[in-house]
Write an enzyme that holds these catalytic residues in place. Sequence first.
Site, PDB file in Angstrom:
ATOM      1  N   LYS A 172      35.779  42.862  36.312  1.00 15.01           N
ATOM      2  CA  LYS A 172      36.658  42.444  37.396  1.00 15.01           C
ATOM      3  C   LYS A 172      36.577  40.938  37.603  1.00 15.01           C
ATOM      4  O   LYS A 172      35.489  40.360  37.570  1.00 15.01           O
ATOM      5  CB  LYS A 172      36.289  43.172  38.685  1.00 15.01           C
ATOM      6  CG  LYS A 172      37.273  42.955  39.829  1.00 15.01           C
ATOM      7  CD  LYS A 172      36.965  43.880  40.988  1.00 15.01           C
ATOM      8  CE  LYS A 172      35.757  43.440  41.785  1.00 15.01           C
ATOM      9  NZ  LYS A 172      35.431  44.355  42.892  1.00 15.01           N
ATOM     10  N   LYS A 174      37.693  37.799  40.277  1.00 14.14           N
ATOM     11  CA  LYS A 174      38.179  37.411  41.593  1.00 14.14           C
ATOM     12  C   LYS A 174      39.390  36.498  41.420  1.00 14.14           C
ATOM     13  O   LYS A 174      39.409  35.627  40.543  1.00 14.14           O
ATOM     14  CB  LYS A 174      37.093  36.670  42.372  1.00 14.14           C
ATOM     15  CG  LYS A 174      35.838  37.491  42.619  1.00 14.14           C
ATOM     16  CD  LYS A 174      36.073  38.576  43.652  1.00 14.14           C
ATOM     17  CE  LYS A 174      34.765  39.277  44.012  1.00 14.14           C
ATOM     18  NZ  LYS A 174      34.932  40.241  45.108  1.00 14.14           N
ATOM     19  N   GLU A 228      42.675  44.720  43.836  1.00 15.36           N
ATOM     20  CA  GLU A 228      41.803  45.160  44.921  1.00 15.36           C
ATOM     21  C   GLU A 228      42.000  44.272  46.153  1.00 15.36           C
ATOM     22  O   GLU A 228      42.095  43.049  46.034  1.00 15.36           O
ATOM     23  CB  GLU A 228      40.353  45.090  44.447  1.00 15.36           C
ATOM     24  CG  GLU A 228      39.318  45.532  45.448  1.00 15.36           C
ATOM     25  CD  GLU A 228      37.923  45.561  44.837  1.00 15.36           C
ATOM     26  OE1 GLU A 228      36.951  45.407  45.602  1.00 15.36           O
ATOM     27  OE2 GLU A 228      37.801  45.729  43.610  1.00 15.36           O
ATOM     28  N   GLU A 255      36.518  48.599  50.875  1.00  7.38           N
ATOM     29  CA  GLU A 255      35.228  48.042  51.285  1.00  7.38           C
ATOM     30  C   GLU A 255      35.243  47.552  52.728  1.00  7.38           C
ATOM     31  O   GLU A 255      34.199  47.477  53.371  1.00  7.38           O
ATOM     32  CB  GLU A 255      34.785  46.913  50.351  1.00  7.38           C
ATOM     33  CG  GLU A 255      35.612  45.641  50.436  1.00  7.38           C
ATOM     34  CD  GLU A 255      35.088  44.552  49.521  1.00  7.38           C
ATOM     35  OE1 GLU A 255      34.213  43.783  49.958  1.00  7.38           O
ATOM     36  OE2 GLU A 255      35.568  44.467  48.369  1.00  7.38           O
ATOM     37  N   ASP A 278      32.268  52.380  50.801  1.00 11.53           N
ATOM     38  CA  ASP A 278      31.180  51.430  50.924  1.00 11.53           C
ATOM     39  C   ASP A 278      30.053  52.125  51.678  1.00 11.53           C
ATOM     40  O   ASP A 278      30.305  52.850  52.645  1.00 11.53           O
ATOM     41  CB  ASP A 278      31.666  50.185  51.675  1.00 11.53           C
ATOM     42  CG  ASP A 278      30.602  49.110  51.791  1.00 11.53           C
ATOM     43  OD1 ASP A 278      30.683  48.125  51.048  1.00 11.53           O
ATOM     44  OD2 ASP A 278      29.702  49.249  52.637  1.00 11.53           O
ATOM     45  N   HIS A 305      32.683  50.543  46.148  1.00 13.73           N
ATOM     46  CA  HIS A 305      32.392  49.116  46.219  1.00 13.73           C
ATOM     47  C   HIS A 305      30.882  48.920  46.270  1.00 13.73           C
ATOM     48  O   HIS A 305      30.174  49.651  46.956  1.00 13.73           O
ATOM     49  CB  HIS A 305      33.027  48.533  47.482  1.00 13.73           C
ATOM     50  CG  HIS A 305      32.523  47.162  47.822  1.00 13.73           C
ATOM     51  ND1 HIS A 305      31.664  46.923  48.873  1.00 13.73           N
ATOM     52  CD2 HIS A 305      32.750  45.960  47.240  1.00 13.73           C
ATOM     53  CE1 HIS A 305      31.395  45.630  48.933  1.00 13.73           C
ATOM     54  NE2 HIS A 305      32.034  45.026  47.965  1.00 13.73           N
ATOM     55  N   GLU A 336      31.088  50.020  40.999  1.00 17.01           N
ATOM     56  CA  GLU A 336      30.926  48.578  40.831  1.00 17.01           C
ATOM     57  C   GLU A 336      29.454  48.219  40.614  1.00 17.01           C
ATOM     58  O   GLU A 336      28.549  48.841  41.177  1.00 17.01           O
ATOM     59  CB  GLU A 336      31.449  47.835  42.062  1.00 17.01           C
ATOM     60  CG  GLU A 336      31.399  46.313  41.897  1.00 17.01           C
ATOM     61  CD  GLU A 336      32.007  45.557  43.048  1.00 17.01           C
ATOM     62  OE1 GLU A 336      32.367  44.387  42.856  1.00 17.01           O
ATOM     63  OE2 GLU A 336      32.142  46.144  44.149  1.00 17.01           O
TER      64      GLU A 336
END
Length: 388
Positions: A172, A174, A228, A255, A278, A305, A336
């Site tokens: 992933k 950002k 996401e 999350e 989460d 998450h 994750e």
Amino acid sequence: IAGYSLLFTTGRGNDVACAAVRALAPYIVGRDVAELAADVGVLARELTWDGQLRWLGPEKGVMHMAIGAVVNAAWDLRCRLDGLPLWRVLASLSPAEIVRQIDFTYIDDAMTADEALAILESSVPGREERMAALEADGLPAYTTSAGWIGYDDDKVDRLVRESVAEGFTMLKLKVGTDVQSDIRRMRVARHAAGDDVRIAVDANQRWGVDQAIEWMGQLDEFHPYWIEEPTSPDDVLGHRTIRDAVHPVRVATGEHVQNRVIFKQMLQARAIDVVQIDACRVGGVNENLAIILLAAKFGVPVCPHAGGVGLCEMVQHLAMFDFVAVSGSSDGRWIEYVDHLHEHFTDPVVITAGRYRAPVGPGIGARMRDASIAEFRFPDGPAWTAPG
């Protein structure tokens, strides 16, 4: 109990969180440990439905997260009394026992207790085989460690190649600060990963709805697997609009979704393709059980998450329970993984060949080393008071 409160916060945030946890002390202090741990669902309802506490929420914000910390701590006590990891404790409960842990208030228009029971009972056949498969092979992970904003192109290239070599089938990046930078970094990552590895992107709520659609259109050539948190986690209809516009790119969030009611609406509106629970955001293990079952009812995969301190250690148990006792599948599901700060926990996660290995020690995974607590205790720990 305060040690379980919002492990991913530091400084004043953690101080406020611990104050919220201390406000719950009257519900805990003086109670028999075995009685408390025998049925955590009772405790969760007591905390959630206190009239004064609900005035501060209801079921949202720092008080709700503090309730989650206490509920999680109670489950940790239960697990230690049983001598088992959380995922095994949950997977050993009967469908009826699991349903008793869940508060169906506000969600029974989407999923009744009877429907939840039917989902769980349908997964009973094969439980033992799935437990054996989990212990042998673990569950798939994806890594965020290759794609933090601020990494230069050479570092992204190197870390992506290392992640693929380590066995990760998804990673992933950002995104959301600068579109041209995102395009360049996605190009680097796609070239390094090849066409067979999935690349998800995470905007961390940076965009409005129209901006999210426009931005994702410029990343489309790199075939992102999901976007996401494209916008506010409370904007149910905004997520639906984005989902309709960016398909077949999936929309993932969770999350920062603050309770089962928002998740219910996200699922009812067909606004998300991936549910990201989460371990600390909602009201603890019990509310996460409700969310996992809601996701199963609507046929949406759960991909937890874990991008914070201690979250990998905790949330793996929930994903493993989902695999063993609810969904029965790991298809389209990853947990994750981030590769930092595990050394502060007594039972750090184990990742091999891009997969989470099933924990064997008792507890929920949240217990920190005494030395780490002493060093980073706010505001008087050496990490905060040492010169420089």
